[in-house]
Design a protein around this motif. Structure first.
Motif, PDB file in Angstrom:
ATOM      1  N   THR A   1      -8.953  25.269 -74.442  1.00 19.56           N
ATOM      2  CA  THR A   1      -9.113  26.247 -75.529  1.00 19.56           C
ATOM      3  C   THR A   1      -7.885  26.307 -76.429  1.00 19.56           C
ATOM      4  N   GLY A   2      -7.169  25.201 -76.584  1.00 16.91           N
ATOM      5  CA  GLY A   2      -5.906  25.195 -77.315  1.00 16.91           C
ATOM      6  C   GLY A   2      -5.998  25.375 -78.821  1.00 16.91           C
ATOM      7  N   LEU A   3      -7.136  25.047 -79.422  1.00 18.56           N
ATOM      8  CA  LEU A   3      -7.309  25.219 -80.865  1.00 18.56           C
ATOM      9  C   LEU A   3      -8.395  26.270 -81.085  1.00 18.56           C
ATOM     10  N   ALA A   4      -7.968  27.518 -81.169  1.00 19.82           N
ATOM     11  CA  ALA A   4      -8.906  28.645 -81.208  1.00 19.82           C
ATOM     12  C   ALA A   4      -9.854  28.602 -82.403  1.00 19.82           C
ATOM     13  N   ALA A   5      -9.458  27.977 -83.511  1.00 20.11           N
ATOM     14  CA  ALA A   5     -10.311  27.948 -84.707  1.00 20.11           C
ATOM     15  C   ALA A   5     -11.367  26.840 -84.656  1.00 20.11           C
ATOM     16  N   CYS A   6     -11.425  26.118 -83.569  1.00 17.21           N
ATOM     17  CA  CYS A   6     -12.381  25.017 -83.448  1.00 17.21           C
ATOM     18  C   CYS A   6     -13.812  25.559 -83.406  1.00 17.21           C
ATOM     19  N   THR A   7     -14.705  24.907 -84.122  1.00 21.44           N
ATOM     20  CA  THR A   7     -16.110  25.316 -84.166  1.00 21.44           C
ATOM     21  C   THR A   7     -16.803  25.001 -82.851  1.00 21.44           C
TER      22      THR A   7
ATOM     23  N   SER B   1      -9.334  21.986 -78.103  1.00 24.02           N
ATOM     24  CA  SER B   1     -10.475  22.785 -77.631  1.00 24.02           C
ATOM     25  C   SER B   1     -11.613  21.791 -77.430  1.00 24.02           C
ATOM     26  N   VAL B   2     -11.904  21.498 -76.175  1.00 20.56           N
ATOM     27  CA  VAL B   2     -12.837  20.423 -75.841  1.00 20.56           C
ATOM     28  C   VAL B   2     -13.957  20.949 -74.959  1.00 20.56           C
ATOM     29  N   TRP B   3     -15.191  20.629 -75.373  1.00 19.97           N
ATOM     30  CA  TRP B   3     -16.380  20.944 -74.598  1.00 19.97           C
ATOM     31  C   TRP B   3     -17.006  19.639 -74.122  1.00 19.97           C
ATOM     32  N   VAL B   4     -17.741  19.725 -73.040  1.00 18.33           N
ATOM     33  CA  VAL B   4     -18.420  18.559 -72.483  1.00 18.33           C
ATOM     34  C   VAL B   4     -19.882  18.904 -72.260  1.00 18.33           C
ATOM     35  N   MET B   5     -20.746  17.992 -72.664  1.00 19.55           N
ATOM     36  CA  MET B   5     -22.178  18.089 -72.353  1.00 19.55           C
ATOM     37  C   MET B   5     -22.549  16.767 -71.693  1.00 19.55           C
TER      38      MET B   5
ATOM     39  N   VAL C   1     -21.838  11.232 -71.437  1.00 17.21           N
ATOM     40  CA  VAL C   1     -20.881  12.323 -71.565  1.00 17.21           C
ATOM     41  C   VAL C   1     -20.555  12.498 -73.044  1.00 17.21           C
ATOM     42  N   TYR C   2     -20.855  13.683 -73.561  1.00 14.70           N
ATOM     43  CA  TYR C   2     -20.554  14.016 -74.945  1.00 14.70           C
ATOM     44  C   TYR C   2     -19.283  14.860 -74.954  1.00 14.70           C
ATOM     45  N   LEU C   3     -18.242  14.358 -75.622  1.00 15.40           N
ATOM     46  CA  LEU C   3     -17.004  15.105 -75.789  1.00 15.40           C
ATOM     47  C   LEU C   3     -17.051  15.723 -77.181  1.00 15.40           C
ATOM     48  N   GLN C   4     -17.008  17.039 -77.238  1.00 11.05           N
ATOM     49  CA  GLN C   4     -17.140  17.738 -78.516  1.00 11.05           C
ATOM     50  C   GLN C   4     -16.009  18.738 -78.668  1.00 11.05           C
ATOM     51  N   GLY C   5     -15.579  18.921 -79.914  1.00 13.80           N
ATOM     52  CA  GLY C   5     -14.539  19.895 -80.171  1.00 13.80           C
ATOM     53  C   GLY C   5     -13.429  19.328 -81.021  1.00 13.80           C
ATOM     54  N   CYS C   6     -12.235  19.888 -80.844  1.00 11.62           N
ATOM     55  CA  CYS C   6     -11.100  19.571 -81.699  1.00 11.62           C
ATOM     56  C   CYS C   6      -9.890  19.183 -80.856  1.00 11.62           C
ATOM     57  N   VAL C   7      -9.188  18.171 -81.328  1.00 14.23           N
ATOM     58  CA  VAL C   7      -7.945  17.739 -80.684  1.00 14.23           C
ATOM     59  C   VAL C   7      -6.866  17.631 -81.758  1.00 14.23           C
ATOM     60  N   PRO C   8      -5.601  17.771 -81.376  1.00 13.87           N
ATOM     61  CA  PRO C   8      -4.543  17.727 -82.384  1.00 13.87           C
ATOM     62  C   PRO C   8      -4.251  16.319 -82.914  1.00 13.87           C
ATOM     63  N   THR C   9      -4.572  15.272 -82.116  1.00 14.43           N
ATOM     64  CA  THR C   9      -4.264  13.904 -82.550  1.00 14.43           C
ATOM     65  C   THR C   9      -5.391  12.942 -82.165  1.00 14.43           C
ATOM     66  N   PRO C  10      -5.551  11.871 -82.937  1.00 13.34           N
ATOM     67  CA  PRO C  10      -6.528  10.841 -82.566  1.00 13.34           C
ATOM     68  C   PRO C  10      -6.183  10.185 -81.224  1.00 13.34           C
ATOM     69  N   ALA C  11      -4.904  10.106 -80.911  1.00 14.07           N
ATOM     70  CA  ALA C  11      -4.487   9.501 -79.641  1.00 14.07           C
ATOM     71  C   ALA C  11      -5.037  10.300 -78.455  1.00 14.07           C
TER      72      ALA C  11
ATOM     73  N   THR D   1     -10.150  15.651 -85.386  1.00 12.09           N
ATOM     74  CA  THR D   1      -8.723  15.922 -85.376  1.00 12.09           C
ATOM     75  C   THR D   1      -8.481  17.173 -86.207  1.00 12.09           C
ATOM     76  N   GLY D   2      -7.878  18.175 -85.588  1.00 12.52           N
ATOM     77  CA  GLY D   2      -7.659  19.449 -86.260  1.00 12.52           C
ATOM     78  C   GLY D   2      -8.917  20.298 -86.251  1.00 12.52           C
ATOM     79  N   THR D   3      -8.917  21.348 -87.070  1.00 16.85           N
ATOM     80  CA  THR D   3     -10.049  22.279 -87.082  1.00 16.85           C
ATOM     81  C   THR D   3     -10.689  22.403 -88.460  1.00 16.85           C
ATOM     82  N   ARG D   4     -10.261  21.594 -89.399  1.00 19.98           N
ATOM     83  CA  ARG D   4     -10.809  21.669 -90.759  1.00 19.98           C
ATOM     84  C   ARG D   4     -11.832  20.570 -90.965  1.00 19.98           C
ATOM     85  N   GLY D   5     -12.846  20.905 -91.732  1.00 23.85           N
ATOM     86  CA  GLY D   5     -13.879  19.926 -92.031  1.00 23.85           C
ATOM     87  C   GLY D   5     -15.145  20.196 -91.238  1.00 23.85           C
ATOM     88  N   LYS D   6     -16.133  19.357 -91.485  1.00 34.28           N
ATOM     89  CA  LYS D   6     -17.429  19.494 -90.821  1.00 34.28           C
ATOM     90  C   LYS D   6     -17.383  18.791 -89.471  1.00 34.28           C
TER      91      LYS D   6
END
Length: 171
Positions: free
Chosen positions: A43-49, A111-115, A121-131, A155-160
């Protein structure tokens, strides 16, 4: 005496009702009808959709039932699964995938969710870096019985977001 005998039954019924994941979107009740594993690992990026997850209306459930049966069985027919239904792998995979992802350095900064559906395995959410996104994808792929990893991470929390979001308006 009769009330005491009913108590365990009522408790089990209440637990089952609470365990059934539901959400309401645009007046339509959506549920995790197929009980697909869906959980958040960080839950590190609280603004993640927030992703929509495996929630469907009753109508969506009806339309998905046939294709899910077909996809689950095709794995076995192709000799890729020892079980006749690929979806039966999902619940045992969930704690293994969670542990693998939590072991990735830096995962808590996103902020990463898994389905999980049919060993995918679907990794969904936001991370600070592509790495970090690449490290999470590699970690999930390394879990035995995972067939495919779909890295829907931004990467980040901005955008669709590249994944369906909760709540979905107009559905």
């Amino acid at each position: 005496m009769r009330a005491a005998a009913l108590l365990p039954v009522l408790l089990l019924a209440a637990q089952a009702a609470m365990a059934q994941q539901t959400q309401e979107v645009a007046g339509a009740l959506k549920q995790n009808w197929f009980d697909d594993p869906f959980f958040q690992v960080s839950t590190g990026l609280a603004a993640c959709t927030t992703p929509e997850g495996p929630f469907y209306t009753a109508e969506e459930r009806r339309t998905q039932t046939h294709s899910r049966l077909e996809r689950g069985t095709s794995c076995w027919l192709a000799g890729k699964c020892t079980d006749s239904n690929a979806y039966r792998y999902d619940k045992p995979l969930a704690p293994k995938v969670r542990a693998a992802l939590l072991a990735v350095p830096g995962v808590r900064s996103g902020s990463v969710w898994v389905m999980i559906q049919r060993r995918w395995v679907y990794l969904q959410g936001c991370v600070p870096t592509p790495a970090l996104a690449r490290r999470l994808e590699r970690a999930a792929r390394a879990v035995p019985d995972v067939e495919t990893v779909v890295p829907d991470l931004m990467t980040g929390t901005r955008g669709k977001p590249p994944y369906p979001v909760y709540p979905v308006a107009g559905r």
